[in-house]
Scaffold this active site. Structure first.
Site: not given
Ligand code: BG6
Length: 476
Positions: A170-171, A233
């Site tokens: 989960d990045h 997230h």
């Molecule tokens: C991803 C989603 O997991 O996270 C995207 O699939 C979203 O739709 C993105 O734009 C948002 O990541 P960050 O790091 O830009 O907040």
């Protein structure tokens, strides 16, 4: 399992994620001397490339997505790379990959491919001795579209890789500011005694984006905001905010506490969620089309969702967690707001006392602000004049000289090092899906249709009403 991998295999090596995040992150880690000298990186994909062409591809990706001052000696990094052409759905190609990897290696495998390809890939790896006790696997979302499909993916993975060798990304957990949440809560004595329903009125979590569909039309339309952002997230953010103090900062202890929170999430009532879909408007300084125009057809998919969640345990009884996320909103901002309760008795007649508010800015601003009541300087004869003032810590100022890292840098390093603390365990993913599936079932039963909102706004007015009904305003 803290054995270091000496080979990293990237499946989907010519794909979007690899180009924008993985290759630049690996190069940045190399530039900071964080990769072992003998680490080799093998890219695989369907494209017909040789090592030299893959290195060129990687060079271009790095030049496009990594700032010049973070690249170090790119040539040394590129030398680590090799390529093995492979169509994961056929049996050919795996033996070439196995030959490239060689014997007696500790291998980390990163699947940045469509989940429908996980099963054939794992079969191919297992048949060629690449899914044994010397290898670990890392999976990118989406891990299913509901609990059932997520279990099917997890079962397929578990057939070859034990849980302590499975790393689910989960990045958001790789983001420095998200990790800082853990530091804020558990490295300071100040907050923990107040971190409960006795002192906290409610919590807000906002993940607002200004982007629209980007290039992911079909994926997004079949997912929607709830599955794309809340299931993973936002629930991870919620779990970190709400969990009990873990006994140590290790994979078992932290994830044990997170999963307890996720399992304590109460099933939402139909009135506790609002969905929306954007129409054309102005966002990020430009005129943008509506979702259906971008998609080229009508759709019921939600691009916005607001929820009022509850955690049924002693600590959080009666504390609503308001969450909202959406595309094409007024600003790009991810923040968590902790609204404390009012003081029990005011000794300042006539003065309006605002409850303290802790704002944890995750992106784009990385700051922590505590709003406090203070005396306005001056000599008053009719009692003090009070005003809300911010106590502000801007992280970039507090830590000057530290560059901003890509979330994947931390995660790739932990994958290679075998540390699962910032990866999501199977029981967490399943608890997340369980809660989200119930919400979707409620929507289906109520034949819920997303309300429209203009691009560049904060979502449909019903989302404002969701909070206002309780006397709460979204933080803007
Ligand atoms: C991803 C989603 O997991 O996270 C995207 O699939 C979203 O739709 C993105 O734009 C948002 O990541 P960050 O790091 O830009 O907040």
């Amino acid at each position: 399992m803290k054995t270091k991998a000496d080979t990293l295999i990237l499946f989907g090596a010519t794909g979007d994620l690899s180009q924008r995040m993985l290759l630049p992150s690996l190069c940045a880690l190399d530039a900071d001397n964080l990769l072992a000298e003998d680490l080799r990186i093998v890219g695989t994909a369907r494209s017909e490339l040789d090592d030299a062409a893959f290195r060129n591809f990687a060079r271009e990706a790095i030049e496009t997505y990594l700032p010049a001052d973070r690249r170090g000696s790119m040539a040394e990094f590129l030398n680590r790379l090799s390529y093995s052409q492979l169509d994961v759905t056929t049996t050919e190609g795996y033996s070439d990959l196995a030959d490239k990897v060689g014997q007696n290696r500790e291998v980390a495998i990163f699947l940045s491919t469509a989940p429908s390809l996980f099963e054939p890939t794992i079969k191919g790896l297992a048949a060629h001795g690449l899914a044994d006790n010397n290898s670990r696997i890392c999976l990118e979302k989406p891990l299913g579209t509901d609990l059932e499909s997520s279990c099917a993916i997890n079962d397929a993975v578990a057939g070859a890789f034990s849980e302590d060798r499975t790393f689910r990304i989960d990045h958001y957990l790789g983001k420095e500011t998200v990790q800082n949440l853990i530091a804020l809560r558990f490295a300071n004595i100040l907050f923990e005694p107040l971190w409960n329903s006795q002192h906290i009125d409610h919590i807000q979590i906002t993940v607002a984006e200004t982007v629209g569909l980007e290039s992911r039309v079909d994926f997004y339309d079949s997912a929607g905001a709830l599955r794309d952002m809340v299931q993973n997230h936002m629930l991870q953010l919620l779990a970190l905010v709400a969990m009990e103090p873990p006994s140590s900062f290790d994979a078992g202890a932290v994830r044990d506490e997170k999963v307890k929170v996720l399992r304590a999430l109460r099933k939402l009532d139909a009135k506790e969620s609002v969905t929306g879909q954007y129409r054309g408007g102005a966002s990020g300084g430009e005129i943008v089309p509506g979702y259906d125009e971008e998609l080229g057809r009508d759709s019921d998919t939600e691009t916005f969702v607001a929820l009022k969640g509850h955690i049924d345990n002693w600590r959080w009884q009666g504390v609503p967690f308001y969450m909202r996320t959406g595309k094409r909103l007024a600003e790009r901002v991810t923040e968590i707001i902790v609204h404390f309760r009012c003081v029990p008795h005011s000794i300042f007649p006539g003065a309006k006392l605002h409850p303290n508010k802790l704002v944890i800015g995750i992106q784009p601003e990385e700051n922590i602000t505590l709003s406090m009541m203070a005396k306005v300087p001056g000599i008053e004869q009719e009692g003090m004049t009070l005003r809300e003032v911010p106590l502000n810590i801007a992280m970039p100022d507090a830590f000057t000289g530290k560059h901003k890292r890509i979330a994947y840098e931390r995660l790739l390093l932990d994958l290679i090092g075998g540390d699962q603390t910032l990866f999501v365990r199977r029981d967490e993913v399943e608890a997340q899906w369980h809660w989200v599936d119930d919400i979707r079932a409620t929507w289906e039963a109520e034949t819920n249709q997303p309300k429209t909102y203009n691009a560049g706004s904060w979502g449909p007015s019903a989302a404002i009403a969701l909070a206002e009904r309780d006397g709460v305003s979204w933080h803007e």
